[in-house]
Design a protein around this motif. Sequence first.
Motif, PDB file in Angstrom:
ATOM      1  N   PHE A  18      66.272  55.990  20.713  1.00 43.02           N
ATOM      2  CA  PHE A  18      65.235  57.015  20.923  1.00 43.02           C
ATOM      3  C   PHE A  18      64.437  56.628  22.156  1.00 43.02           C
ATOM      4  O   PHE A  18      63.810  55.566  22.153  1.00 43.02           O
ATOM      5  CB  PHE A  18      64.238  57.057  19.755  1.00 43.02           C
ATOM      6  CG  PHE A  18      64.787  57.551  18.458  1.00 43.02           C
ATOM      7  CD1 PHE A  18      65.202  58.868  18.301  1.00 43.02           C
ATOM      8  CD2 PHE A  18      64.854  56.708  17.355  1.00 43.02           C
ATOM      9  CE1 PHE A  18      65.675  59.328  17.078  1.00 43.02           C
ATOM     10  CE2 PHE A  18      65.332  57.149  16.131  1.00 43.02           C
ATOM     11  CZ  PHE A  18      65.739  58.468  16.002  1.00 43.02           C
ATOM     12  N   PRO A  42      62.279  47.273   4.627  1.00 45.83           N
ATOM     13  CA  PRO A  42      60.870  47.587   4.865  1.00 45.83           C
ATOM     14  C   PRO A  42      60.728  48.849   5.717  1.00 45.83           C
ATOM     15  O   PRO A  42      61.675  49.269   6.374  1.00 45.83           O
ATOM     16  CB  PRO A  42      60.352  46.360   5.622  1.00 45.83           C
ATOM     17  CG  PRO A  42      61.555  45.690   6.187  1.00 45.83           C
ATOM     18  CD  PRO A  42      62.699  46.026   5.280  1.00 45.83           C
ATOM     19  N   SER A  43      59.550  49.418   5.700  1.00 44.65           N
ATOM     20  CA  SER A  43      59.257  50.611   6.475  1.00 44.65           C
ATOM     21  C   SER A  43      59.586  50.383   7.952  1.00 44.65           C
ATOM     22  O   SER A  43      59.291  49.332   8.505  1.00 44.65           O
ATOM     23  CB  SER A  43      57.776  50.939   6.284  1.00 44.65           C
ATOM     24  OG  SER A  43      57.438  52.033   7.066  1.00 44.65           O
ATOM     25  N   GLY A  44      60.253  51.353   8.550  1.00 44.15           N
ATOM     26  CA  GLY A  44      60.572  51.268   9.971  1.00 44.15           C
ATOM     27  C   GLY A  44      61.871  50.563  10.293  1.00 44.15           C
ATOM     28  O   GLY A  44      62.220  50.399  11.464  1.00 44.15           O
TER      29      GLY A  44
HETATM   30  N1  LIG Z   1      62.484  60.838  16.552  1.00 48.53           N
HETATM   31  C1  LIG Z   1      62.108  59.583  16.827  1.00 48.53           C
HETATM   32  N2  LIG Z   1      61.671  59.234  18.059  1.00 48.53           N
HETATM   33  C2  LIG Z   1      61.328  57.966  18.346  1.00 48.53           C
HETATM   34  N3  LIG Z   1      61.380  56.935  17.454  1.00 48.53           N
HETATM   35  C3  LIG Z   1      61.802  57.228  16.227  1.00 48.53           C
HETATM   36  C4  LIG Z   1      62.186  58.550  15.823  1.00 48.53           C
HETATM   37  N4  LIG Z   1      62.568  58.506  14.514  1.00 48.53           N
HETATM   38  C5  LIG Z   1      62.413  57.223  14.129  1.00 48.53           C
HETATM   39  N5  LIG Z   1      61.963  56.451  15.142  1.00 48.53           N
HETATM   40  C6  LIG Z   1      61.701  55.004  15.081  1.00 48.53           C
HETATM   41  O1  LIG Z   1      62.865  54.362  14.594  1.00 48.53           O
HETATM   42  C7  LIG Z   1      62.543  53.294  13.713  1.00 48.53           C
HETATM   43  C8  LIG Z   1      63.198  53.527  12.362  1.00 48.53           C
HETATM   44  O2  LIG Z   1      62.565  54.632  11.719  1.00 48.53           O
HETATM   45  P1  LIG Z   1      63.023  55.172  10.299  1.00 48.53           P
HETATM   46  O3  LIG Z   1      64.490  55.360  10.297  1.00 48.53           O
HETATM   47  O4  LIG Z   1      62.197  56.361   9.987  1.00 48.53           O
HETATM   48  O5  LIG Z   1      62.627  53.957   9.343  1.00 48.53           O
HETATM   49  P2  LIG Z   1      62.513  53.876   7.749  1.00 48.53           P
HETATM   50  O6  LIG Z   1      63.030  55.137   7.169  1.00 48.53           O
HETATM   51  O7  LIG Z   1      63.328  52.666   7.390  1.00 48.53           O
HETATM   52  O8  LIG Z   1      61.056  53.652   7.468  1.00 48.53           O
HETATM   53  C9  LIG Z   1      61.022  53.261  13.638  1.00 48.53           C
HETATM   54  O9  LIG Z   1      60.551  52.293  14.542  1.00 48.53           O
HETATM   55  C10 LIG Z   1      60.608  54.647  14.078  1.00 48.53           C
HETATM   56  O10 LIG Z   1      59.340  54.631  14.671  1.00 48.53           O
END
Ligand SMILES: Nc1ncnc2c1ncn2[C@@H]1O[C@H](COP(=O)(O)OP(=O)(O)O)[C@@H](O)[C@H]1O
Length: 353
Positions: A18, A42-44
Amino acid sequence: MTRVTAGSVVFEQVTKRFAGFDAIPNLSLTVEPGTLVTLLGPSGCGKTTTLRLLAGLEHPTSGRILIGGKDVTQLPANERDVAMVFQSYALFPHMSALDNILYGLQASGMNKREAQDRAREGLKLVGLETQGNRLPSELSGGQQQRIAVARALVLEPQVLLLDEPLSNLDERLRRRVRTDIRDLQQRLGFTAVYVTHDQEEALAVSDKIIVMKEGDIAQQGAPESLYHAPNSVFIADFMGEANILPCEVEQLEGSDAWVRLGSQRYRVRGNGVQPGTAQLSVRPQFITLREEGAGALRGEVTHCTWLGDHIEYEVATELGSLFIVDAHMEQQLPLNSAVAIDFKPQGLALIAG
Ligand SMILES: Nc1ncnc2c1ncn2[C@@H]1O[C@H](COP(=O)(O)OP(=O)(O)O)[C@@H](O)[C@H]1O
Ligand SMILES: [Mg+2]
């Protein structure tokens, strides 16, 4: 009758970037047909991104995704034969439970009669056949969740995707609904990819758990193997509480190892660790404390918290501070008392140093 065509899932060296940020650096994984696999972390750590890549709501920067053996990497979401249950349920508030289920079937072009039959079956499948006329607001959180699952299942997807499906439910209901989802999955035999950050939930529902860390797989395997044979301190810590202690591996015996902890030797699973200094994960529920006598270690109680059905202790020892959970509660040891400490071998897991 709702038919199940359980598909497999394969990620081959999938990456997702991204705007300069590597959310998924390089991910390969397999989900066997008819199994429930959990993405835990964990989250993120990239769980939702992985699920969205599978659903076709995001597209990989590189790599391939296969569903039921077919390369779907370039296919849009509506041609992938997967259905998603969202964290928020995403039910239409102004439509009855039945109409919510019906909506997706009719949108897929099915004739009205067949769609209605199928939607009623869907209600029955989740045990809500008498609640079809109710609006979502007239149903409990658990019932709304079941409607969301039914709505996804009647589409007869090859894979059901669930993103933190219990996070809007209160604690007690969460246990009920997770059991319902697992029962349904085992009864119907569909393939499910289930996302959660809660290790207990993952242990409860999964055939296989894939623990993710920063977009990579930290470890994967059956729930028992992750709990009892963690390959890192991160996994030991994430799969339940753990004391991490330095230890000495004295000798290997088959697939087991003899380790020294305090004055005692223990035979534990070797987990591929070589003789020499290593680390031992010690589960707090598998440590016993006594006021008198000899143990593997001696210590002094520095904290003691009574919590109704168990007592938590912190005990200072020569190997560091130990966190101990006593669920038997035959006695409460006073603060500052000297104690003898013993370890039950089934609570020990060896990790490379
Ligand atoms: N559309 C996006 N644009 C930029 N960064 C993103 C986007 N979607 C997710 N991220 C980033 O990718 C990483 C993984 O996010 P995510 O898959 O939502 O994690 P989880 O579901 O495990 O909490 C995070 O650092 C998040 O900020
Ligand atoms: Mg998420």
